[in-house]
Design a protein around this motif. Structure first.
Motif, mmCIF file in Angstrom:
data_model
loop_
_atom_site.group_PDB
_atom_site.id
_atom_site.type_symbol
_atom_site.label_atom_id
_atom_site.label_comp_id
_atom_site.label_asym_id
_atom_site.label_seq_id
_atom_site.Cartn_x
_atom_site.Cartn_y
_atom_site.Cartn_z
ATOM 1 N N UNK A 126 34.834 24.484 50.368
ATOM 2 C CA UNK A 126 33.824 25.422 49.874
ATOM 3 C C UNK A 126 34.384 26.840 49.780
ATOM 4 N N UNK A 127 35.204 27.243 50.754
ATOM 5 C CA UNK A 127 35.839 28.570 50.707
ATOM 6 C C UNK A 127 36.755 28.676 49.498
ATOM 7 N N UNK A 128 37.492 27.619 49.230
ATOM 8 C CA UNK A 128 38.390 27.590 48.072
ATOM 9 C C UNK A 128 37.591 27.668 46.772
ATOM 10 N N UNK A 129 36.505 26.940 46.708
ATOM 11 C CA UNK A 129 35.651 26.952 45.522
ATOM 12 C C UNK A 129 35.097 28.351 45.276
ATOM 13 N N UNK A 130 34.676 29.013 46.348
ATOM 14 C CA UNK A 130 34.148 30.376 46.244
ATOM 15 C C UNK A 130 35.241 31.353 45.771
ATOM 16 N N UNK A 131 36.429 31.253 46.356
ATOM 17 C CA UNK A 131 37.538 32.137 45.968
ATOM 18 C C UNK A 131 37.922 31.910 44.505
ATOM 19 N N UNK A 132 37.939 30.649 44.077
ATOM 20 C CA UNK A 132 38.277 30.339 42.688
ATOM 21 C C UNK A 132 37.259 30.966 41.744
ATOM 22 N N UNK A 133 35.987 30.830 42.080
ATOM 23 C CA UNK A 133 34.912 31.341 41.235
ATOM 24 C C UNK A 133 35.017 32.859 41.065
ATOM 25 N N UNK A 134 35.214 33.585 42.154
ATOM 26 C CA UNK A 134 35.199 35.042 42.086
ATOM 27 C C UNK A 134 36.529 35.654 41.649
ATOM 28 N N UNK A 135 37.621 34.919 41.728
ATOM 29 C CA UNK A 135 38.920 35.486 41.365
ATOM 30 C C UNK A 135 39.453 35.015 40.019
ATOM 31 N N UNK A 136 38.765 34.078 39.382
ATOM 32 C CA UNK A 136 39.272 33.554 38.108
ATOM 33 C C UNK A 136 38.162 33.504 37.059
ATOM 34 N N UNK A 137 37.568 34.649 36.807
ATOM 35 C CA UNK A 137 36.614 34.785 35.709
ATOM 36 C C UNK A 137 35.332 34.012 35.873
ATOM 37 N N UNK A 138 34.867 33.834 37.099
ATOM 38 C CA UNK A 138 33.614 33.124 37.386
ATOM 39 C C UNK A 138 33.597 31.725 36.781
ATOM 40 N N UNK A 139 34.764 31.072 36.850
ATOM 41 C CA UNK A 139 34.869 29.672 36.409
ATOM 42 C C UNK A 139 34.637 28.771 37.612
ATOM 43 N N UNK A 140 33.944 27.676 37.384
ATOM 44 C CA UNK A 140 33.718 26.688 38.425
ATOM 45 C C UNK A 140 35.005 25.897 38.643
ATOM 46 N N UNK A 141 35.422 25.757 39.898
ATOM 47 C CA UNK A 141 36.671 25.070 40.193
ATOM 48 C C UNK A 141 36.617 23.604 39.760
ATOM 49 N N UNK A 142 35.503 22.945 40.009
ATOM 50 C CA UNK A 142 35.363 21.535 39.643
ATOM 51 C C UNK A 142 35.524 21.357 38.132
ATOM 52 N N UNK A 143 34.872 22.213 37.341
ATOM 53 C CA UNK A 143 34.972 22.125 35.879
ATOM 54 C C UNK A 143 36.391 22.418 35.402
ATOM 55 N N UNK A 144 37.049 23.364 36.067
ATOM 56 C CA UNK A 144 38.429 23.684 35.716
ATOM 57 C C UNK A 144 39.331 22.473 35.945
ATOM 58 N N UNK A 145 39.171 21.807 37.093
ATOM 59 C CA UNK A 145 40.003 20.632 37.379
ATOM 60 C C UNK A 145 39.699 19.487 36.413
ATOM 61 N N UNK A 146 38.425 19.317 36.080
ATOM 62 C CA UNK A 146 38.038 18.259 35.130
ATOM 63 C C UNK A 146 38.614 18.508 33.739
ATOM 64 N N UNK A 147 38.917 19.774 33.422
ATOM 65 C CA UNK A 147 39.402 20.096 32.074
ATOM 66 C C UNK A 147 40.821 19.596 31.819
#
Length: 171
Positions: A126-147
């Protein structure tokens, strides 16, 4: 004494009374002790304050580790107990690795595997997901990995390692 003087004295008295009532009420609220008793009739723990009020505590969704609010839910569930969390610097580093894993022609699945194997519990996910969201253009980490990962790669590299992790670790 003049009429104005009486109004000033009366106003100061009302203000003083209001401040006194505020601190009296605040003190009463902070003196309550909270304890968690056994299970209620629906199998949920009951939170009891010294005043005799009982409120059920909602159990977190243990399968929602990619939800950024997972840590808040776990902390609420545990009450006063402290949990170990992923430091923000490590979360940002892992988020950068996951963001860089998506390539133009070739994706770095090893980086994804390395990141998820290094996490020790679901609160760190969850911490990683939060950091990904706020540091990479408010992209969802799960959606990014699915891409860029196929369904079988998502299962092997992301879902299975996260599913095996404990829900949290106490500090």
């Amino acid at each position: 004494m003049t009429k104005t003087m009486w109004w000033v004295i009366g106003g100061a008295g009302v203000a003083g009374l209001g401040v006194g009532i505020y601190f009296f009420v605040k003190k009463r609220k902070t003196n309550k002790e909270t304890s968690y008793t056994g299970m209620g009739n629906k199998g949920k723990p009951i939170k009891v304050t010294s005043g005799g009020k009982a409120t059920p505590v909602t159990e977190p969704n243990w399968n929602a580790a990619f939800n950024m609010n997972y840590i808040k839910d776990v902390k609420k569930w545990l009450g006063r107990k402290r949990i170990k969390e992923l430091p923000e610097s490590a979360a940002k580093k892992y988020a950068r690795e996951l963001n860089n894993a998506k390539g133009v022609f070739n994706d770095d699945e090893k980086a994804v595997e390395r990141v998820f194997r290094s996490l020790q519990d679901k609160t760190q996910v969850a911490s990683l997901s939060r950091a990904f969201y706020f540091n990479h253009g408010k992209k969802d980490m799960w959606q990014h990995l699915r891409s860029f990962l196929s369904d079988s790669e998502m299962k092997k590299l992301v879902k299975d390692p996260v599913r095996r992790l404990p829900n949290y670790r106490l500090a």
